[in-house]
Design an enzyme around this catalytic site. Structure first.
Site, PDB file in Angstrom:
ATOM      1  N   ASP A  54       0.816  -1.244  -0.048  1.00 30.99           N
ATOM      2  CA  ASP A  54       0.053   0.063  -0.067  1.00 30.99           C
ATOM      3  C   ASP A  54       0.870   1.315   0.119  1.00 30.99           C
ATOM      4  O   ASP A  54       0.570   2.291   0.832  1.00 30.99           O
ATOM      5  CB  ASP A  54      -0.862  -0.137   1.158  1.00 30.99           C
ATOM      6  CG  ASP A  54      -1.726  -1.347   1.383  1.00 30.99           C
ATOM      7  OD1 ASP A  54      -1.929  -2.012   0.280  1.00 30.99           O
ATOM      8  OD2 ASP A  54      -1.912  -1.772   2.617  1.00 30.99           O
ATOM      9  N   GLU A 230     -11.117  -1.071  -3.441  1.00 33.32           N
ATOM     10  CA  GLU A 230     -10.482  -0.454  -2.255  1.00 33.32           C
ATOM     11  C   GLU A 230      -9.221   0.533  -2.779  1.00 33.32           C
ATOM     12  O   GLU A 230      -9.304   0.508  -4.244  1.00 33.32           O
ATOM     13  CB  GLU A 230      -9.920  -1.475  -1.440  1.00 33.32           C
ATOM     14  CG  GLU A 230      -8.843  -2.291  -1.933  1.00 33.32           C
ATOM     15  CD  GLU A 230      -8.220  -3.507  -0.732  1.00 33.32           C
ATOM     16  OE1 GLU A 230      -8.976  -3.609   0.212  1.00 33.32           O
ATOM     17  OE2 GLU A 230      -7.467  -4.082  -1.446  1.00 33.32           O
TER      18      GLU A 230
END
Length: 359
Positions: A54, A230
């Site tokens: 991420d 997401e």
């Protein structure tokens, strides 16, 4: 018999010397120009950081700041050159460690660093160790250097409906600031949707949440449960606002990146303002490049401002899922004639890639 003239031998020898050594020519006429050695282009190889799920990057003045999911703290990396992220020229530092207990003590996910009105903010997801309790949280630092110690825990960023939330990202569009995140519609983990709400201040979200995206395409559903969309990330360029997202479940090799687009003058709080890009998914696994499940990206601009780059994570082998084997990688992106982004395919590990322009 005529005797040889000694003077003729002298002049013959002199002429031979001149011809063989250029000793009789004008030095200015015989200057040899030597081309300088050709400078080799600077290159780098992926990964630019060995562990980094991420990844998020922001540029402030001449410094890039990178952060990523460690699960246990907020770590920032400062570098002048993104191609040197994994070298001694970059400075990494843990700037915040969560409390031992409480609802923001565990599962510290997907932090993002933003500078708003002269203050640094970190938005991150956290829980008490129970995934169902994930919410968004905020840290603040009014120092010019975000690598300093004076980070203040401002508590939970309270979102509309108080539901499960991760991957929060603020954005300013048309002079108004918004907050996007991935969340549950209810209290059960059936699927993750992308929501948007208005921000009144950097620490206050107001009004209702609007569902911008739900997984409906085959690549988004990816035969997984729960279904996942997401990692919302924004890119504004020309007449368009793009919202990139990851879908398909990070525990699968089908995890990929797609995007929505909107006219820059449209209302982002209206779901009908957004449309999927026709060429979705834009970025998928590339086995020959050792890039599996590429996703949860962010963007940055080269030092000279002429290039846009994508920063993302991927696994080097099949079936590695959502763990720390995901490394940080980057590559330049381009644009189609209509202004829509072209991500290409993940570059191979070890491939020599020219550094971002200006490095």
């Amino acid at each position: 018999m005529t005797k040889p003239n000694p003077s003729s031998y002298f002049w013959a020898a002199a002429l031979l010397f001149c011809l063989s050594s250029w000793g009789c020519t004008n030095p200015e006429e015989t200057t040899v120009v030597v081309d300088p050695p050709t400078e080799q282009p600077k290159t780098f190889t992926n990964p630019v950081y060995n562990v980094g799920p991420d990844p998020w990057v922001i540029q402030h003045d001449s410094t890039y700041y990178v952060t990523y999911t460690t699960g246990r703290n907020i770590t920032l990396i400062a570098t002048k050159r993104m191609s040197e992220l994994n070298t001694g020229n970059a400075q990494a530092r843990v700037v915040w460690t969560p409390p031992a207990t409480g609802f923001n003590s565990k599962e510290i996910w997907a932090p993002e660093l933003h500078r708003i009105n002269g203050v640094w903010y970190v938005y991150y997801a956290a829980s008490d160790g129970e995934n169902r309790n994930h919410r968004m949280w905020v840290l603040a630092n009014d120092n010019l250097d975000p690598l300093t110690d004076n980070w203040e825990d401002l508590g939970e960023l309270e979102l509309p409906d108080d539901k499960w939330a991760i991957d929060g990202s603020p954005v300013e569009i048309g002079g108004q600031r918004y907050f996007a995140w991935s969340g549950w519609e209810g209290d059960v983990n059936v699927r993750q949707l992308i929501y948007l709400a208005e921000m009144e201040t950097p620490t206050r979200v107001v009004g209702d949440r609007v569902k911008i995206l739900e997984p409906t395409e085959n690549w988004e559903k990816n035969n997984v449960s729960p279904e996942v969309t997401e990692g919302p990330q924004f890119l504004q360029r020309g007449d368009f606002v793009f919202l990139f997202y990851s879908a398909g479940g990070c525990w699968t090799d089908g995890y990929s990146i797609g995007a929505l687009w909107m006219d820059k003058n449209a209302d982002p709080m209206l779901a009908e303002s957004w449309s999927r890009i026709d060429t979705n998914p834009l970025f998928v696994s590339n086995a020959s490049a050792q890039a599996y499940g590429p996703g949860h990206n962010s963007f940055f601009t080269s030092r000279d401002g002429t290039e846009d780059w994508i920063l993302y994570h991927a696994n080097p082998r099949q079936g590695m899922g959502c763990g720390d084997d995901r490394s940080i990688r980057m590559q330049k992106i381009t644009y189609a004639p209509n202004g829509f982004p072209l991500l290409g395919q993940p570059a191979a590990l070890g491939q020599r890639i020219p550094v971002p322009a200006g490095e």
